[in-house]
Design a protein around this motif. Sequence first.
Motif, mmCIF file in Angstrom:
data_model
loop_
_atom_site.group_PDB
_atom_site.id
_atom_site.type_symbol
_atom_site.label_atom_id
_atom_site.label_comp_id
_atom_site.label_asym_id
_atom_site.label_seq_id
_atom_site.Cartn_x
_atom_site.Cartn_y
_atom_site.Cartn_z
ATOM 1 N N ASN A 206 5.632 -11.898 -10.957
ATOM 2 C CA ASN A 206 4.634 -11.526 -11.949
ATOM 3 C C ASN A 206 3.403 -10.847 -11.343
ATOM 4 O O ASN A 206 2.361 -10.763 -11.971
ATOM 5 N N HIS A 207 3.520 -10.368 -10.103
ATOM 6 C CA HIS A 207 2.408 -9.670 -9.449
ATOM 7 C C HIS A 207 2.994 -8.610 -8.521
ATOM 8 O O HIS A 207 3.323 -8.891 -7.368
ATOM 9 N N SER A 208 3.132 -7.391 -9.026
ATOM 10 C CA SER A 208 3.849 -6.353 -8.287
ATOM 11 C C SER A 208 3.114 -5.846 -7.056
ATOM 12 O O SER A 208 3.710 -5.171 -6.227
ATOM 13 N N HIS A 209 1.838 -6.149 -6.905
ATOM 14 C CA HIS A 209 1.091 -5.645 -5.753
ATOM 15 C C HIS A 209 0.752 -6.735 -4.745
ATOM 16 O O HIS A 209 -0.207 -6.618 -3.994
ATOM 17 N N SER A 210 1.555 -7.780 -4.708
ATOM 18 C CA SER A 210 1.323 -8.835 -3.724
ATOM 19 C C SER A 210 2.282 -8.664 -2.547
ATOM 20 O O SER A 210 3.360 -8.095 -2.692
ATOM 21 N N PRO A 211 1.876 -9.142 -1.366
ATOM 22 C CA PRO A 211 2.792 -9.086 -0.218
ATOM 23 C C PRO A 211 4.067 -9.879 -0.516
ATOM 24 O O PRO A 211 4.048 -10.827 -1.313
ATOM 25 N N TYR A 212 5.142 -9.492 0.118
ATOM 26 C CA TYR A 212 6.403 -10.224 -0.005
ATOM 27 C C TYR A 212 7.109 -10.174 1.334
ATOM 28 O O TYR A 212 6.704 -9.455 2.238
ATOM 29 N N HIS B 158 0.876 -1.176 0.000
ATOM 30 C CA HIS B 158 0.000 0.000 0.000
ATOM 31 C C HIS B 158 0.913 1.226 0.000
ATOM 32 O O HIS B 158 2.124 1.094 0.251
ATOM 33 N N PRO B 159 0.406 2.427 -0.297
ATOM 34 C CA PRO B 159 1.297 3.592 -0.474
ATOM 35 C C PRO B 159 2.288 3.817 0.673
ATOM 36 O O PRO B 159 3.487 3.985 0.428
ATOM 37 N N GLU B 160 1.839 3.830 1.906
ATOM 38 C CA GLU B 160 2.761 4.035 3.033
ATOM 39 C C GLU B 160 3.696 2.834 3.186
ATOM 40 O O GLU B 160 4.868 2.976 3.497
ATOM 41 N N GLY B 161 3.173 1.641 2.930
ATOM 42 C CA GLY B 161 3.967 0.425 3.054
ATOM 43 C C GLY B 161 5.101 0.343 2.051
ATOM 44 O O GLY B 161 6.164 -0.211 2.337
ATOM 45 N N ILE B 162 4.897 0.897 0.885
ATOM 46 C CA ILE B 162 5.952 0.889 -0.139
ATOM 47 C C ILE B 162 7.145 1.717 0.337
ATOM 48 O O ILE B 162 8.289 1.286 0.243
#
Length: 179
Positions: free
Chosen positions: A163-169, A132-136
């Motif tokens: 292949n999924h840039s908006h997934s948790p890591y 999310h924005p703050e998380g990035i």
Amino acid sequence: MRSAVDQSHQFLAPALHRQAVCVDATLGNGNDTAFFLAQGVRKVIAFEVQEDVLSQTQQNISDSRLEANLDGHEHMDRYIHEEADAIVFNFGYCPGKESLIHTMETTSLEAVKIALRLLKVKGRMALVFYPHPEGIKEAESIIQYLKTLDPYRYAICCVSQLNHSHSPYWVGIEKKKES
């Protein structure tokens, strides 16, 4: 494929044993704490900034091995006076609760630095990030710091879904030796 949280738990598992001291730096609903306790560890020291969340999670878990603290993770060294075998952070906000209350870049970075000092040799730490924005911004700051650490003291890996840039890591850290 398992979730980032499940993968982080698999990474932490080798550091867990009957005498293990674990830290849940972001208690929330207590999923990481419940994982630690299910492994038969001696103690879990947890941190939560929301009093209602802390109270509800303590009621749900109700285990004498849990030492839950109403304080930010950046103050963990005020409560922890022994080395930790495993430490986990799930950055962001508590699922199902107020999303405006979330971990913050500066306090999270400070907490990670403190946690690295508290981690024992052969101890493991997992950091789970959400895009999310703050998380990035939070993740970028912490990862930039981790890149400066001595590779002879810390082994660090990052596991993401390419292949999924908006997934948790998640990032896994093992302390190899003291300085």
